[in-house]
Design an enzyme around this catalytic site. Structure first.
Site, PDB file in Angstrom:
ATOM      1  N   ASN A 112       0.803  -1.229   0.000  1.00 19.79           N
ATOM      2  CA  ASN A 112       0.000   0.000   0.000  1.00 19.79           C
ATOM      3  C   ASN A 112       0.837   1.280   0.000  1.00 19.79           C
ATOM      4  O   ASN A 112       0.390   2.333   0.426  1.00 19.79           O
ATOM      5  CB  ASN A 112      -1.053  -0.031   1.123  1.00 19.79           C
ATOM      6  CG  ASN A 112      -0.433  -0.102   2.502  1.00 19.79           C
ATOM      7  OD1 ASN A 112       0.792  -0.078   2.641  1.00 19.79           O
ATOM      8  ND2 ASN A 112      -1.266  -0.166   3.524  1.00 19.79           N
ATOM      9  N   HIS A 115       3.518   4.839   4.379  1.00 12.88           N
ATOM     10  CA  HIS A 115       3.226   4.798   5.818  1.00 12.88           C
ATOM     11  C   HIS A 115       3.069   6.226   6.326  1.00 12.88           C
ATOM     12  O   HIS A 115       3.806   7.115   5.909  1.00 12.88           O
ATOM     13  CB  HIS A 115       4.381   4.129   6.588  1.00 12.88           C
ATOM     14  CG  HIS A 115       4.257   4.348   8.079  1.00 12.88           C
ATOM     15  ND1 HIS A 115       3.494   3.533   8.885  1.00 12.88           N
ATOM     16  CD2 HIS A 115       4.730   5.334   8.882  1.00 12.88           C
ATOM     17  CE1 HIS A 115       3.525   4.006  10.119  1.00 12.88           C
ATOM     18  NE2 HIS A 115       4.275   5.087  10.151  1.00 12.88           N
TER      19      HIS A 115
END
Ligand code: IDP
Ligand code: MG
Length: 159
Positions: A112, A115
């Protein structure tokens, strides 16, 4: 002023999104105060993700974050922690809205791309893990500040 820790994960670096993601934070109006390309060690990865130690995905997460270079950054601005999380989108890219980083550039939960600290407290801890104080330039003045903020910005707090 508030600071947050943002990391471009190995998939973002490999896929050539360093510039694109940095640009999003710059264009929002936040100020970059720390930046480095680095290889995360096993020890640092385990500390960074310590809240997830007991989770079934912990091993994969640590192995992924240590699998190639990351870009570690500290960004500063009013409400930057919450805003950066919104700009990133939901943890699972399938739920992340278009227009968010994960919504636009990612598909899989374990890939993804970015962070971001989830609270001011986490930000302090994570900035301390990844940066030494002399690597942070929080005192510089971004000349666009009076166009980004209605109220004059106070002296930034040191980390
Ligand atoms: P966050 O990155 O949005 O703060 P966290 O819950 O703190 O999300 O999880 C840290 C990272 O661990 C996520 O970004 C994601 O890459 C990974 N992760 C979280 N939950 C899962 C899961 O259920 N399966 C696989 N990876 C996960
Ligand atoms: Mg998290």
């Amino acid at each position: 002023m508030e600071q947050t820790f943002i990391a471009l994960k190995p998939d973002a670096v490999q896929r050539g999104y360093i510039g694109t993601i940095i640009e999003r934070f710059e264009r929002k109006g936040f100020k970059l105060v720390g930046l480095k390309l680095m290889q995360v060690s096993q020890q640092l990865a385990e500390k960074h993700y310590q809240e997830h130690t007991q989770k079934p995905f912990f091993k994969g997460l640590v192995s992924f974050i240590t699998s190639g270079p990351i870009v570690a950054m500290v960004w500063e601005g009013n409400n930057v922690v919450e805003s950066a999380r919104k700009m990133m989108g939901a943890t699972n890219p399938k739920d992340a809205l278009p227009g968010t980083l994960r919504g636009d550039f990612a598909v899989d939960m374990g890939r993804n791309i970015v962070h971001g600290s989830d609270s001011a407290e986490s930000a302090k801890r994570e900035i301390g893990l990844f940066f030494s104080p002399d690597e942070l330039l929080s005192g510089w003045h971004r000349s666009t500040e009076s166009w980004v903020y209605e109220e004059a910005q106070k002296e930034p707090a040191s980390v």
